[in-house]
Design an enzyme around this catalytic site. Structure first.
Site, PDB file in Angstrom:
ATOM      1  N   THR A  13       0.835  -1.198   0.000  1.00 16.76           N
ATOM      2  CA  THR A  13       0.000   0.000   0.000  1.00 16.76           C
ATOM      3  C   THR A  13       0.870   1.247   0.000  1.00 16.76           C
ATOM      4  O   THR A  13       2.032   1.211   0.436  1.00 16.76           O
ATOM      5  CB  THR A  13      -0.927   0.018   1.230  1.00 16.76           C
ATOM      6  OG1 THR A  13      -1.819   1.138   1.117  1.00 16.76           O
ATOM      7  CG2 THR A  13      -0.147   0.143   2.523  1.00 16.76           C
ATOM      8  N   ASN A  15      -0.824   3.987   1.228  1.00 19.30           N
ATOM      9  CA  ASN A  15      -1.718   4.716   2.133  1.00 19.30           C
ATOM     10  C   ASN A  15      -1.201   4.578   3.554  1.00 19.30           C
ATOM     11  O   ASN A  15      -1.192   3.494   4.125  1.00 19.30           O
ATOM     12  CB  ASN A  15      -3.129   4.124   2.007  1.00 19.30           C
ATOM     13  CG  ASN A  15      -4.156   4.822   2.864  1.00 19.30           C
ATOM     14  OD1 ASN A  15      -3.907   5.133   4.023  1.00 19.30           O
ATOM     15  ND2 ASN A  15      -5.328   5.046   2.302  1.00 19.30           N
ATOM     16  N   ARG A  16      -0.771   5.713   4.137  1.00 20.29           N
ATOM     17  CA  ARG A  16      -0.194   5.681   5.477  1.00 20.29           C
ATOM     18  C   ARG A  16      -1.198   5.194   6.526  1.00 20.29           C
ATOM     19  O   ARG A  16      -0.852   4.429   7.428  1.00 20.29           O
ATOM     20  CB  ARG A  16       0.304   7.090   5.852  1.00 20.29           C
ATOM     21  CG  ARG A  16       0.996   7.162   7.211  1.00 20.29           C
ATOM     22  CD  ARG A  16       2.336   6.479   7.185  1.00 20.29           C
ATOM     23  NE  ARG A  16       2.815   6.162   8.527  1.00 20.29           N
ATOM     24  CZ  ARG A  16       3.952   5.518   8.778  1.00 20.29           C
ATOM     25  NH1 ARG A  16       4.716   5.114   7.779  1.00 20.29           N
ATOM     26  NH2 ARG A  16       4.317   5.253  10.014  1.00 20.29           N
ATOM     27  N   GLY A  17      -2.447   5.643   6.402  1.00 21.08           N
ATOM     28  CA  GLY A  17      -3.462   5.214   7.350  1.00 21.08           C
ATOM     29  C   GLY A  17      -3.678   3.707   7.312  1.00 21.08           C
ATOM     30  O   GLY A  17      -3.822   3.051   8.345  1.00 21.08           O
ATOM     31  N   LYS A  18      -3.667   3.153   6.108  1.00 23.29           N
ATOM     32  CA  LYS A  18      -3.862   1.709   5.975  1.00 23.29           C
ATOM     33  C   LYS A  18      -2.670   0.949   6.551  1.00 23.29           C
ATOM     34  O   LYS A  18      -2.834  -0.068   7.226  1.00 23.29           O
ATOM     35  CB  LYS A  18      -4.069   1.345   4.500  1.00 23.29           C
ATOM     36  CG  LYS A  18      -4.427  -0.120   4.280  1.00 23.29           C
ATOM     37  CD  LYS A  18      -4.707  -0.408   2.825  1.00 23.29           C
ATOM     38  CE  LYS A  18      -6.029   0.153   2.363  1.00 23.29           C
ATOM     39  NZ  LYS A  18      -6.392  -0.312   0.993  1.00 23.29           N
ATOM     40  N   GLU A  45      -1.070  -0.508 -11.749  1.00 21.78           N
ATOM     41  CA  GLU A  45      -2.428  -0.170 -12.177  1.00 21.78           C
ATOM     42  C   GLU A  45      -3.355  -1.327 -11.842  1.00 21.78           C
ATOM     43  O   GLU A  45      -3.060  -2.493 -12.164  1.00 21.78           O
ATOM     44  CB  GLU A  45      -2.454   0.112 -13.677  1.00 21.78           C
ATOM     45  CG  GLU A  45      -3.809   0.586 -14.184  1.00 21.78           C
ATOM     46  CD  GLU A  45      -3.791   0.910 -15.666  1.00 21.78           C
ATOM     47  OE1 GLU A  45      -4.872   1.267 -16.189  1.00 21.78           O
ATOM     48  OE2 GLU A  45      -2.730   0.802 -16.293  1.00 21.78           O
ATOM     49  N   ASP A  74      -7.272  -5.614  -1.202  1.00 18.65           N
ATOM     50  CA  ASP A  74      -8.114  -4.719  -1.978  1.00 18.65           C
ATOM     51  C   ASP A  74      -9.396  -4.617  -1.189  1.00 18.65           C
ATOM     52  O   ASP A  74      -9.949  -5.623  -0.734  1.00 18.65           O
ATOM     53  CB  ASP A  74      -8.384  -5.229  -3.394  1.00 18.65           C
ATOM     54  CG  ASP A  74      -8.913  -4.106  -4.281  1.00 18.65           C
ATOM     55  OD1 ASP A  74      -8.306  -3.016  -4.273  1.00 18.65           O
ATOM     56  OD2 ASP A  74      -9.933  -4.288  -4.969  1.00 18.65           O
ATOM     57  N   HIS A 160     -10.442   6.831   7.846  1.00 20.10           N
ATOM     58  CA  HIS A 160     -10.091   7.298   6.501  1.00 20.10           C
ATOM     59  C   HIS A 160     -11.125   6.762   5.518  1.00 20.10           C
ATOM     60  O   HIS A 160     -12.007   5.978   5.890  1.00 20.10           O
ATOM     61  CB  HIS A 160      -8.674   6.832   6.120  1.00 20.10           C
ATOM     62  CG  HIS A 160      -8.445   5.357   6.305  1.00 20.10           C
ATOM     63  ND1 HIS A 160      -8.742   4.429   5.345  1.00 20.10           N
ATOM     64  CD2 HIS A 160      -7.962   4.656   7.360  1.00 20.10           C
ATOM     65  CE1 HIS A 160      -8.434   3.218   5.776  1.00 20.10           C
ATOM     66  NE2 HIS A 160      -7.954   3.322   7.004  1.00 20.10           N
ATOM     67  N   ARG A 189     -11.607  -5.386   7.724  1.00 21.08           N
ATOM     68  CA  ARG A 189     -10.195  -5.785   7.699  1.00 21.08           C
ATOM     69  C   ARG A 189      -9.876  -6.692   8.885  1.00 21.08           C
ATOM     70  O   ARG A 189      -9.149  -7.667   8.760  1.00 21.08           O
ATOM     71  CB  ARG A 189      -9.321  -4.522   7.699  1.00 21.08           C
ATOM     72  CG  ARG A 189      -7.889  -4.773   7.279  1.00 21.08           C
ATOM     73  CD  ARG A 189      -7.214  -3.483   6.817  1.00 21.08           C
ATOM     74  NE  ARG A 189      -7.739  -3.059   5.534  1.00 21.08           N
ATOM     75  CZ  ARG A 189      -8.257  -1.858   5.302  1.00 21.08           C
ATOM     76  NH1 ARG A 189      -8.331  -0.967   6.264  1.00 21.08           N
ATOM     77  NH2 ARG A 189      -8.701  -1.555   4.102  1.00 21.08           N
TER      78      ARG A 189
END
Length: 201
Positions: A13, A15-18, A45, A74, A160, A189
């Site tokens: 990822t 995404n820092r939050g993830k 992609e 995902d 988020h 999650r």
């Protein structure tokens, strides 16, 4: 897969939050996390039409670039009143020329529900598909779903993505109104991670 192999796990990822959410969930297993973003890897992609397909794209790319075990996910939200949209295109609905704007995505979602005359409660589900890919190419898949409903206007400053408009079943607050440890205990999650932890144990 041995604990030795899993001392360091690349989270696919940017995404820092993830990443922070994953690291908190994996900490009890004694696994140290880094991310594709921290390693400067390119974002592949996502061209598949399923959560599993897009998770696999990210897992394969990060594994090929690092030679390390990779955990890719995902995730997205499906809305009953929109025939399952945005689904795998959740992030696309937030995409702008200047990065992702989830207020834009949430606003579009609610506007389309209004235009469709969708009845209350406006049911939705957060989905998470995890793929744990080993350096030898073997992989395991774990899926989690958190059902709930959407509210407007958005509420809460935490979390988020779509968290400010999603109230999980059995609760009266949005994900974004919950402390991270509370959300992490009940999220889509977390449900996928329960299956991952059981497999690793």
């Amino acid at each position: 897969m041995t604990d030795k192999v899993l001392e360091t796990l690349v989270i696919a990822t940017h995404n820092r939050g993830k990443l922070e959410e994953f690291a908190a969930l994996l900490a009890p297993l004694g696994i140290r996390c880094t991310s594709a973003g921290e390693l400067g890897l390119a974002e592949p992609e996502e061209t598949e039409s399923s959560f599993v397909g897009n998770a696999r794209i990210k897992a394969v790319a990060a594994s090929a670039a690092t030679g390390l075990p990779v955990l890719a996910d995902d995730s997205g939200i499906t809305v009953d009143g929109l025939d399952g949209a945005p689904g795998v295109y959740t992030a696309d609905w937030a995409t702008t020329p200047n990065g992702r704007d989830f207020m834009q995505a949430m606003t579009r979602t609610w506007r389309e529900l209004e235009e469709a005359g969708a009845p209350e409660p406006r049911l939705a589900q957060f989905h998470c598909t995890l793929i744990l890919r080993r350096p030898d190419g073997q992989e395991q898949i774990f899926e989690g779903v958190a059902p709930g409903r959407l509210v407007w206007p958005p509420r809460g400053e935490l979390g988020h993505g779509y968290d400010p408009m999603f109230i999980p079943d059995g609760h009266d607050r949005t994900y974004a109104e919950m402390a991270p440890e509370e959300k992490n205990a009940i999220s889509h999650r977390a449900r996928a991670f329960e299956k991952l932890a059981a497999a690793l144990a």
